[in-house]
Design an enzyme around this catalytic site. Structure first.
Site, PDB file in Angstrom:
ATOM      1  N   LYS A  47       0.820  -1.210   0.000  1.00  0.00           N
ATOM      2  CA  LYS A  47       0.000   0.000   0.000  1.00  0.00           C
ATOM      3  C   LYS A  47       0.855   1.262   0.000  1.00  0.00           C
ATOM      4  O   LYS A  47       0.625   2.176  -0.789  1.00  0.00           O
ATOM      5  CB  LYS A  47      -0.939   0.020   1.212  1.00  0.00           C
ATOM      6  CG  LYS A  47      -1.939  -1.119   1.265  1.00  0.00           C
ATOM      7  CD  LYS A  47      -2.812  -1.042   2.502  1.00  0.00           C
ATOM      8  CE  LYS A  47      -2.088  -1.113   3.822  1.00  0.00           C
ATOM      9  NZ  LYS A  47      -1.503  -2.406   4.167  1.00  0.00           N
TER      10      LYS A  47
ATOM     11  N   ARG B 251      11.814  -5.601   5.281  1.00  0.00           N
ATOM     12  CA  ARG B 251      11.671  -4.157   5.469  1.00  0.00           C
ATOM     13  C   ARG B 251      12.170  -3.740   6.848  1.00  0.00           C
ATOM     14  O   ARG B 251      12.833  -2.716   7.000  1.00  0.00           O
ATOM     15  CB  ARG B 251      10.213  -3.734   5.281  1.00  0.00           C
ATOM     16  CG  ARG B 251      10.004  -2.230   5.432  1.00  0.00           C
ATOM     17  CD  ARG B 251       8.593  -1.832   5.157  1.00  0.00           C
ATOM     18  NE  ARG B 251       7.731  -2.156   6.290  1.00  0.00           N
ATOM     19  CZ  ARG B 251       6.425  -1.952   6.305  1.00  0.00           C
ATOM     20  NH1 ARG B 251       5.805  -1.460   5.249  1.00  0.00           N
ATOM     21  NH2 ARG B 251       5.714  -2.258   7.369  1.00  0.00           N
TER      22      ARG B 251
ATOM     23  N   ARG C  65      -0.068  -8.846  13.655  1.00  0.00           N
ATOM     24  CA  ARG C  65      -0.700  -7.821  12.822  1.00  0.00           C
ATOM     25  C   ARG C  65      -1.561  -8.461  11.737  1.00  0.00           C
ATOM     26  O   ARG C  65      -2.634  -7.956  11.410  1.00  0.00           O
ATOM     27  CB  ARG C  65       0.359  -6.905  12.203  1.00  0.00           C
ATOM     28  CG  ARG C  65       0.957  -5.948  13.215  1.00  0.00           C
ATOM     29  CD  ARG C  65       2.145  -5.177  12.689  1.00  0.00           C
ATOM     30  NE  ARG C  65       1.840  -4.405  11.507  1.00  0.00           N
ATOM     31  CZ  ARG C  65       2.759  -3.998  10.631  1.00  0.00           C
ATOM     32  NH1 ARG C  65       4.032  -4.304  10.811  1.00  0.00           N
ATOM     33  NH2 ARG C  65       2.407  -3.284   9.583  1.00  0.00           N
TER      34      ARG C  65
ATOM     35  N   ARG D 124      -9.440   0.889   8.937  1.00  0.00           N
ATOM     36  CA  ARG D 124      -9.067  -0.474   9.302  1.00  0.00           C
ATOM     37  C   ARG D 124     -10.211  -1.244   9.934  1.00  0.00           C
ATOM     38  O   ARG D 124     -10.083  -2.437  10.179  1.00  0.00           O
ATOM     39  CB  ARG D 124      -7.884  -0.462  10.274  1.00  0.00           C
ATOM     40  CG  ARG D 124      -6.614  -0.014   9.611  1.00  0.00           C
ATOM     41  CD  ARG D 124      -5.445  -0.227  10.520  1.00  0.00           C
ATOM     42  NE  ARG D 124      -4.234   0.241   9.859  1.00  0.00           N
ATOM     43  CZ  ARG D 124      -3.025  -0.086  10.221  1.00  0.00           C
ATOM     44  NH1 ARG D 124      -2.846  -0.878  11.244  1.00  0.00           N
ATOM     45  NH2 ARG D 124      -1.990   0.370   9.570  1.00  0.00           N
TER      46      ARG D 124
ATOM     47  N   ARG E 115      13.049  -0.977  11.585  1.00  0.00           N
ATOM     48  CA  ARG E 115      11.752  -0.842  12.247  1.00  0.00           C
ATOM     49  C   ARG E 115      11.649  -1.872  13.369  1.00  0.00           C
ATOM     50  O   ARG E 115      11.375  -3.044  13.117  1.00  0.00           O
ATOM     51  CB  ARG E 115      10.603  -1.063  11.258  1.00  0.00           C
ATOM     52  CG  ARG E 115      10.441   0.045  10.259  1.00  0.00           C
ATOM     53  CD  ARG E 115       9.189  -0.196   9.470  1.00  0.00           C
ATOM     54  NE  ARG E 115       8.933   0.873   8.535  1.00  0.00           N
ATOM     55  CZ  ARG E 115       7.812   1.000   7.849  1.00  0.00           C
ATOM     56  NH1 ARG E 115       6.838   0.119   7.990  1.00  0.00           N
ATOM     57  NH2 ARG E 115       7.647   1.995   7.028  1.00  0.00           N
TER      58      ARG E 115
END
Length: 188
Positions: free
Chosen positions: A13, A127, A144, A88, A133
């Protein structure tokens, strides 16, 4: 034009939203980016957000909607918003519909990026390593995904019923996915 890029974490996204910003001049409203910025700011709100994000949970509708409302004037001036990571939940989708209706506009198209779960986990782990992160550990990523399927996937029939949902295969190259999104957005 207001669009929603929809799909599980890691479906692309954010990457595709950035392309649309570059190609069409719209404003990306990434709740993930806004929440990470608030977390990094270290304010009281940022600390509350940090605890929620670090656990892999969803931030409350009220906080997310407050962040969105702050950015809407910028999106309106640019001719469109790309909602990335929002809504969401069905409650958020209903709130967004009302918020936009109050401003004389609406969500025009919802693009659902379809991606295989294990590919998502690998993308997000990679990522996390590349971008440092700390919230993207494999355990948090899997949580998640569970949260996405439990709380966010019910939006698929919500948007389908409105006639706004368009599916795009998110497993292709970035260019192929972008081309498919362009076709979905330009269809009447």
């Amino acid at each position: 034009m207001n669009i929603i890029l929809f799909g599980p974490p890691g479906s692309g996204k954010g990457t595709q939203a950035k392309r649309l910003v570059s190609e069409r001049g719209w404003v990306q409203l990434s709740t993930g980016d806004m929440l990470r910025a608030a977390k990094a700011a270290g304010s009281d709100l940022g600390k509350r957000i940090a605890a929620i994000i670090d656990a892999g949970e969803l931030v409350s509708d009220e906080i997310v909607i407050e962040l969105i409302v702050e950015r809407l004037p910028e999106a309106e001036a640019a001719g469109g918003a790309i909602f990335d990571g929002f809504p969401r939940t069905v409650a958020q989708a209903e709130a967004l519909d009302q918020l936009l209706a109050d401003r004389g506009t609406q969500v025009d198209t919802v693009v659902e990026l379809k991606v295989v779960d294990e590919a998502l986990v690998q993308r997000l782990v990679k990522r996390a390593e590349e971008e440092g992160r700390p919230d993207d550990t494999e355990e948090v990523i899997r949580n998640r995904l569970k949260v996405y399927y439990d709380q966010t996937a019910p939006l698929i029939p919500f948007f389908a019923k409105q006639g706004k949902l368009k599916e795009v295969d998110g497993m292709g190259s970035m260019d192929a996915v972008a081309a498919s999104i362009a076709v979905a957005l330009d269809e009447k």
